[in-house]
Design a protein around this motif. Structure first.
Motif, PDB file in Angstrom:
ATOM      1  N   ILE A   1       0.823  -1.208   0.000  1.00 33.47           N
ATOM      2  CA  ILE A   1       0.000   0.000   0.000  1.00 33.47           C
ATOM      3  C   ILE A   1       0.862   1.266   0.000  1.00 33.47           C
ATOM      4  CG2 ILE A   1      -0.346   0.363   2.477  1.00 33.47           C
ATOM      5  CD1 ILE A   1      -3.369   0.506   1.770  1.00 33.47           C
TER       6      ILE A   1
ATOM      7  N   ASP B   1     -17.127  -2.353  -1.725  1.00 31.07           N
ATOM      8  CA  ASP B   1     -16.826  -2.625  -0.324  1.00 31.07           C
ATOM      9  C   ASP B   1     -15.435  -2.184   0.098  1.00 31.07           C
ATOM     10  OD1 ASP B   1     -19.187  -3.595   0.442  1.00 31.07           O
ATOM     11  OD2 ASP B   1     -18.546  -5.642   0.841  1.00 31.07           O
TER      12      ASP B   1
ATOM     13  N   TYR C   1     -12.217  -0.501   1.454  1.00 30.66           N
ATOM     14  CA  TYR C   1     -12.120   0.564   2.444  1.00 30.66           C
ATOM     15  C   TYR C   1     -10.695   1.116   2.598  1.00 30.66           C
ATOM     16  CZ  TYR C   1     -11.906   2.828   6.973  1.00 30.66           C
ATOM     17  OH  TYR C   1     -11.667   3.728   7.978  1.00 30.66           O
ATOM     18  N   VAL C   2      -9.709   0.218   2.774  1.00 28.99           N
ATOM     19  CA  VAL C   2      -8.386   0.685   3.192  1.00 28.99           C
ATOM     20  C   VAL C   2      -7.749   1.609   2.154  1.00 28.99           C
ATOM     21  CG1 VAL C   2      -6.047  -0.051   3.772  1.00 28.99           C
ATOM     22  CG2 VAL C   2      -7.985  -1.301   4.663  1.00 28.99           C
TER      23      VAL C   2
ATOM     24  N   LEU D   1      -9.516   4.943   2.078  1.00 28.41           N
ATOM     25  CA  LEU D   1      -9.090   5.730   3.233  1.00 28.41           C
ATOM     26  C   LEU D   1      -7.742   6.382   2.978  1.00 28.41           C
ATOM     27  CD1 LEU D   1      -9.430   6.200   6.481  1.00 28.41           C
ATOM     28  CD2 LEU D   1      -7.675   4.441   6.566  1.00 28.41           C
ATOM     29  N   THR D   2      -6.859   5.646   2.326  1.00 31.76           N
ATOM     30  CA  THR D   2      -5.498   6.120   2.121  1.00 31.76           C
ATOM     31  C   THR D   2      -5.443   7.287   1.133  1.00 31.76           C
ATOM     32  OG1 THR D   2      -4.772   3.854   2.504  1.00 31.76           O
ATOM     33  CG2 THR D   2      -3.154   5.352   1.569  1.00 31.76           C
ATOM     34  N   VAL D   3      -6.220   7.242   0.081  1.00 25.79           N
ATOM     35  CA  VAL D   3      -6.057   8.262  -0.967  1.00 25.79           C
ATOM     36  C   VAL D   3      -7.151   9.320  -1.007  1.00 25.79           C
ATOM     37  CG1 VAL D   3      -4.627   6.878  -2.511  1.00 25.79           C
ATOM     38  CG2 VAL D   3      -7.112   6.757  -2.701  1.00 25.79           C
TER      39      VAL D   3
END
Lengths: 429, 296, 322
Positions: B143, B229, B231-232, B235-237
């Motif tokens: 990531i 769905d 999420y991560v 959230l990061t970008v």
């Protein structure tokens, strides 16, 4: 098309980051920005925070405080970005790696030393000429959480601590008139009621947030005063005795298994509201949470269970910090000052955030009478170890304590093993 | 598993009718419905709890024991989630991202899977194993390099950026899925078309794609779900509140010292609806795909 | 690359493998060399940019004591992160937990998935509704269902303990499910099975659509009983899909993450940590990205070996039968 755009951006990023790097290194801190109080500011300020959307905090921020700031400084815009609390650290780390941090961050107090050690924060005591004025207004415990290697990298934006909370109807049902006031009382109550299948207390975990108040109140300590050594402290007799007391309570089935990581047991807040756990050690948020879930609940707050060390609790809360990479440091400083102003602090206090500005104490208790015992406890509350290695150290302590709770090792052996791992980390700084 | 449970579908149509056969057939259907009902109840218990809690007053603690029926009934959580938190925008954003991702993934993966299944070419095995490796290496550390890449491409706070990264992430799985279906198509069918003088592009579009329609529908269902769905990465970008996806909107209800469960569950219930619609639409394709199979 | 040759068993009929390996022939050769590349290029380019390149960077990181701040110098330490992982009992414990999770979840999930898919494949009243109900766990967010399952497995007053003690004749007292390693792994596995059965159902349904009626007739099993037909026609007919589901379920089991984080957070004392949660904490809590990257590649190698064995086993079966 894309590749033509990438190169200049890369170059710009590289340059910007190089500039940061040298600025942050010890060789050349002299070019430090001075963020005058009088400067006219304009432009955009980005602000990352983890205020709760469920409560009134976000509304207070976006509907009251930010509009007031933008009105006071025409030409400024504040972009507030809410990040769920549990994901904030990941977001910050990725932001560091990608050089994409905001101007201002509301950071958990235990994260500040880590960010400072990564050289992404501006030392506010050097950059803000009026830093001392602000620092003098704060409770010393919360202020100390901003100190890393002799510099202050932020100011306390809000604070909290934990006190002993009792559910009087649950106590009455057990035939107890008053909550245990001392660690000895608690141990005695556990020995009596545990075998009867009744809980007397619930610890929410076995990290430093949970263990420290017991260790300190029992007269022990986690490290020495300047946080360089844990051997002889965390594994000292008073500290071990404090943890042993919790292990005994667990073995007597007088506290639930939440101490093993908050799993399997009914959550401390829930169990407290339901009357399953007559006492907990927890923070001011217990009150607003109870209003929605347990409207009938009466809560009695008393100082943290006391012992040979007195009644010493742990400081929680958040600091407000500015990044090295901020392109608009004057406006960012103005925003920090504004967030710390009495008006903003009072607005946030109404939404549930206890102010760390000591002079506001009388107003705080007027806004929410339940703040009072927490303010009292804050006078002696201590911060956790302010080190970039906090997360790792906390993990070591948690695992060691849980092994002891499970009976795999003695408390003494677990803590001896823990300090052997912790001290090299503390030495790294 | 007992023998009767595992009977293949064709039993129903064997042409040996008669009274006893009919009766046993009816019995068989009833048993099946009974078994499926039991399974379905187990499957939806948590969902029922979620919906019931979302229709009850908001609390910061999960009710214990869990609620199976709302009480006291209120739609205030939906009202707050939808009206005070721009859920409409989040829905539009997620819908845009998920639909576009699904289209991109289906187009590039069906072409890639076709190339793998239909041709021999140099480095084919290397390429395919690298693709599989992408499925096997945990993405948790990746990531950070991905974030740096996204930043350099100027794709922070960009919905199209989300599409690009979700599509890139979906290629390996979908290609792996589709390749197996392409390989099942008998070679004789293509040879018949070759005689007609059809070029490879036409064969791909007219012959191969229609024949793998069940697989395409399955891939579409999963790709849409994956993008909807996720999420991560979002959230990061994504920082800009106007670019938030539905999952970011739901996560925003969890706070430092208490999560607004009523709102989380209301948001999660709403978020399930579009995925179910896509699934039902996809199922129709599965059924028509069966008919194609039968015709052949 | 024998795993790939084995991978071409995505063929329905039992004779497939040998035929495929040798098949070449004129129809597999493109009319121009660039034709397959033209079909492959967009997908490969997209994959290479979004996954491939960051994976290479991640591989590079695994050889460094990596500094999070890009301007700080990272130290090249060769294979140190890898040797550290080999000597890290916590890492291997997390791998063992993933193995336990795999053994507990994958066979049951696949059996139930195939079982319900076969039932849902045939025409019957309310079929679409049933298909939707079985899909519901797949679409409900991991976060929500993990928290709900944590509540179901609560020691005091949790639904599972209530059912065991009050509904069924087990007088176990309140079982502290999430308090010790193995019972917690069982609870996490129950969630894993519940959440993934619907996924398997969807994939199997797509495959069952490709097994035509004629194949049952062709197999000369008209008079055979249901079990024989299932075993001799249905299963071989969807063998490629079974392999596909198996491989992906195994990969999924090694990547179990959110349920562990939310149900036990790896506790007590790190005993239920799985590779993903351990890597996540190593990277994002302890900022040791080099070590986390090394662990992720070791895990990938383990997954690769396990997948390879699966491909082999399936291929061998085919050859024996052929």
């Amino acid at each position: 098309m894309r590749s033509t755009r990438v190169l200049p951006i890369c170059a710009a990023v590289a340059m910007a980051l190089t500039a940061c790097g040298t600025g942050g290194s010890s060789a050349a801190p002299a070019e430090a920005t001075t963020l005058a109080t009088t400067a006219a500011v304009s432009g955009e300020v980005t602000f990352w925070h983890a205020y709760s959307a469920g409560g009134g905090e976000i509304k207070a921020l976006t509907d009251v405080i930010i509009p007031a700031f933008e009105a006071k400084y025409p030409g400024t815009t504040v972009t507030a970005v809410q990040i769920p609390d549990s994901d904030m650290h990941q977001k910050l780390v990725t932001g560091v790696a990608g050089g994409a941090l905001p101007d201002v961050i509301r950071s958990d107090i235990v994260t500040v030393p880590e960010l400072a050690s990564l050289k992404v924060l501006l030392p506010l005591n050097e950059a803000m000429p009026d830093f001392q004025t602000w620092a003098d207004k704060m409770y010393p415990g919360p202020l100390a959480t901003n100190l890393y290697k002799g510099k202050y990298y932020g100011l306390p934006l809000d604070t909290n601590t934990k006190v002993t909370l009792a559910n009087p109807s649950a106590l009455t049902a057990m035939g107890i008139t008053a909550a245990p006031a001392t660690l000895k009382d608690l141990a005695a109550a556990g020995a009596k009621y545990g075998p009867q299948g009744k809980y007397v207390f619930a610890a929410s975990g076995a990290g430093l947030w949970d263990l420290s108040p017991f260790i300190w109140s029992n007269g022990g300590d986690v490290t020495n005063a300047d946080f360089t050594k844990s051997a002889g402290f965390l594994n000292g007799p008073k500290s071990v005795a404090a943890i042993q007391m919790l292990v005994d309570l667990y073995n007597e089935k007088a506290i639930p298994e939440n101490i093993l990581g908050g799993t399997g047991g009914v959550g401390t807040g829930d169990g407290f509201g339901q009357g399953l756990y007559p006492t907990i050690v927890d923070g001011p948020w217990t009150y607003p949470n109870a209003v929605t879930s347990f409207p009938e609940l009466k809560i009695n707050a008393t100082p943290m269970f006391s012992g040979d060390g007195g009644s010493i609790s742990v400081v929680g809360g958040e600091d407000i910090v500015m990044t090295q990479g901020s392109k608009n440091k004057d406006a960012a400083a103005a925003f920090i000052r504004f967030m710390l102003s009495d008006d903003a602090q009072v607005t946030m206090a109404k939404a549930g955030q206890l102010s760390a500005v000591s002079t506001l104490a009388p107003q705080m208790t007027k806004i929410q009478p339940y703040y009072e015992p927490f303010l009292e406890q804050l006078k002696t509350a201590k911060p956790r170890i302010p080190t970039p290695q906090y997360a790792k150290i906390n993990d070591i302590v948690t695992k060691a304590a849980q092994s002891a709770v499970q009976g795999q090792v003695t408390v003494q052996a677990a803590m001896d093993d823990a300090v052997a791992q912790i001290d090299p980390l503390l030495a790294q700084g | 598993m007992s023998t009767t449970n595992a009977a293949p579908p064709s039993t129903a149509d064997t042409p040996r009718a008669g009274m006893s056969m009919k009766r046993s057939k009816n019995l068989w259907v009833s048993v099946r419905v009974l078994v499926l009902t039991a399974g379905a109840i187990l499957m939806i218990v948590p969902f029922v709890i979620m919906v019931a809690t979302s229709l009850s007053p908001n609390t910061t603690t999960l009710p214990n024991p869990p609620k199976f029926l709302p009480g006291p009934f209120t739609i205030s959580n939906y009202d707050i989630a939808w009206n005070e938190n721009s859920f409409a925008t989040f829905f539009l954003n997620s819908g845009y991202v998920a639909i576009l991702t699904t289209i991109v993934v289906l187009v590039v993966s069906s072409m890639l899977a076709f190339a793998f299944a239909r041709f021999d070419f140099p480095f084919k095995n290397v390429a395919f194993s690298l693709l599989l490796a992408g499925l096997m290496i945990p993405q948790v550390v990746v990531i950070v390099p991905q974030f740096i890449l996204a930043k350099n491409l100027g794709l922070i706070d960009s919905l199209n950026g989300l599409v690009l990264f979700y599509a890139g992430g979906g290629v390996a799985f979908t290609t792996f899925l589709l390749r197996g279906f392409f390989e099942r198509i008998p070679r004789e069918l293509e040879e018949a078309m070759t005689v007609d003088g059809a070029g490879i592009v036409r064969k791909f579009l007219r012959l191969y794609l229609p024949l793998v329609r069940p697989a395409l529908a399955t891939a579409a269902i999963f790709t849409f779900l994956g993008a909807w769905d996720e999420y991560v990465w979002a959230l990061t970008v994504i920082n800009d509140v106007h670019k938030r996806t539905i999952q970011l909107g739901i996560a925003a209800f969890s706070g430092e010292h208490g999560t607004a469960w009523g709102l989380v569950f209301a948001g999660s219930t709403l978020a399930v609806i579009p995925v179910i619609i896509v699934y039902i639409a996809g199922q129709k394709q599965l059924i028509s795909g069966q008919m194609t199979g039968a015709v052949k | 690359m024998s795993i790939l040759e084995a991978g071409t068993v995505e063929q329905a009929e039992a004779v497939a493998v040998k035929k495929f390996k040798t098949r070449g022939g004129s129809s597999r050769r493109p009319s121009h060399w660039w034709v397959p590349w033209a079909f492959a290029a967009p997908g490969l380019a997209l994959y290479g940019m979004i996954i491939g390149y960051p994976l290479l960077r991640s591989l590079q990181i695994s050889f460094y004591k990596w500094a999070v701040l890009p301007t700080d110098a990272s130290t090249f330490i060769g294979l140190d992160n890898y040797t550290r992982a080999f000597n890290d009992p916590e890492f291997w414990r997390s791998m063992a937990n993933a193995g336990v999770y795999l053994v507990l979840t994958v066979p049951i999930t696949m059996a139930l998935g195939l079982f319900f898919a076969v039932l849902l494949h045939a025409k019957m009243p309310g079929r679409t509704l049933f298909r939707v109900l079985f899909y519901i766990p797949v679409v409900t967010s991991w976060v929500v269902v993990s928290l709900l399952f944590k509540y179901l497995f609560t020691t005091d007053g949790g639904a599972v303990n209530w059912a065991l003690t009050d509904l069924l004749p087990f007088n176990l007292g309140p079982v502290p499910w999430l308090q010790s390693r193995w019972s917690a792994m069982i609870a996490i596995s129950v969630l894993g099975i519940w959440k993934s059965v619907g996924w398997c159902v969807v994939v199997f349904l797509a495959a069952l659509g490709g097994v035509g009626e004629d194949q049952y007739e062709a197999a000369g099993l008209d008079g055979a009983n249901a079990w024989k037909k299932f075993w001799h026609v249905t299963v071989p007919g969807i063998r490629a899909t079974i392999l596909f589901v198996l491989v992906l379920q195994v990969i999924g089991a090694f990547n179990v993450f959110i349920s562990v984080i939310l149900m036990t957070n790896g506790g007590p004392a790190g005993q239920t940590e799985v590779p993903m949660s351990y890597m996540y904490k190593t990277a994002f809590q302890f900022l040791d990205f080099g070590y986390a990257a090394a662990m992720s590649f070791i895990l990938a190698i383990v997954i690769f070996i396990v997948s390879f064995i699966q491909f082999k086993v399936f291929a061998d079966k085919d050859e024996v039968k052929a």
